[in-house]
Design a protein around this motif. Sequence first.
Motif, PDB file in Angstrom:
ATOM      1  N   UNK A  38       0.817  -1.223   0.000  1.00 12.57           N
ATOM      2  CA  UNK A  38       0.000   0.000   0.000  1.00 12.57           C
ATOM      3  C   UNK A  38       0.848   1.270   0.000  1.00 12.57           C
ATOM      4  N   UNK A  39       2.077   1.182   0.444  1.00 12.56           N
ATOM      5  CA  UNK A  39       2.943   2.350   0.468  1.00 12.56           C
ATOM      6  C   UNK A  39       3.765   2.530  -0.797  1.00 12.56           C
ATOM      7  N   UNK A  40       3.644   1.619  -1.733  1.00 14.85           N
ATOM      8  CA  UNK A  40       4.455   1.696  -2.948  1.00 14.85           C
ATOM      9  C   UNK A  40       3.832   2.654  -3.959  1.00 14.85           C
ATOM     10  N   UNK A  41       4.691   3.293  -4.714  1.00 16.57           N
ATOM     11  CA  UNK A  41       4.282   4.337  -5.648  1.00 16.57           C
ATOM     12  C   UNK A  41       3.223   3.870  -6.648  1.00 16.57           C
ATOM     13  N   UNK A  42       3.375   2.693  -7.213  1.00 18.90           N
ATOM     14  CA  UNK A  42       2.410   2.255  -8.221  1.00 18.90           C
ATOM     15  C   UNK A  42       1.006   2.087  -7.638  1.00 18.90           C
ATOM     16  N   UNK A  43       0.912   1.680  -6.372  1.00 17.76           N
ATOM     17  CA  UNK A  43      -0.399   1.522  -5.727  1.00 17.76           C
ATOM     18  C   UNK A  43      -1.000   2.892  -5.412  1.00 17.76           C
TER      19      UNK A  43
END
Length: 178
Positions: A38-43
């Motif tokens: 959830x903290x990743x850029x794509x998400x």
Amino acid sequence: MLIKKTVVPNSRTTAHIKNNATPQETAQIMRKVILEESGKNYITQIARQLCVSKNEPVRSAYLLCNFAYSSAMMQPDAPGLQIVRTPAATLRDKRGNCVDYTVLIGAIATAAGLPVIIKVVAFDPSGEFAHVYPVVNGFPCDVVPFQKQDGTEYLTRDPNATVYPTEKEYTKYFLLEV
């Protein structure tokens, strides 16, 4: 549901679970993957593009259901083996099962600040847990009832179908907050 091109990473695509994992073990791994992804850029990009928002919980549940439904075809894991795919793997492979849909929807909703609960359910009187889906801000986001679970839905799937947040009656269930 189309979104602008988002770069989906190639790193760490699955978290394998031991053969014959318990539903509780599987749910804990799902929770961990949801929180990590959830903290990743794509998400976060997907959450922004879908306009998922705490201010519109019904609309957000609808958007999340339809995004997941249009992003991947239902494909069960091999019998006795449970694999938890990251959202990146589900989006890239365009396939997944109820576990993978839950992780995909859960990660996007979490990135948008919406509360997510993993709901593991039993269908029949035996009470054996056999299905899972996310409940996002109080709304069930179960995509699987709209697909054939034998992996053949691609033969009859309507790409223009609309999926509404829904929930069926189950013999028992347990919840895990994300």
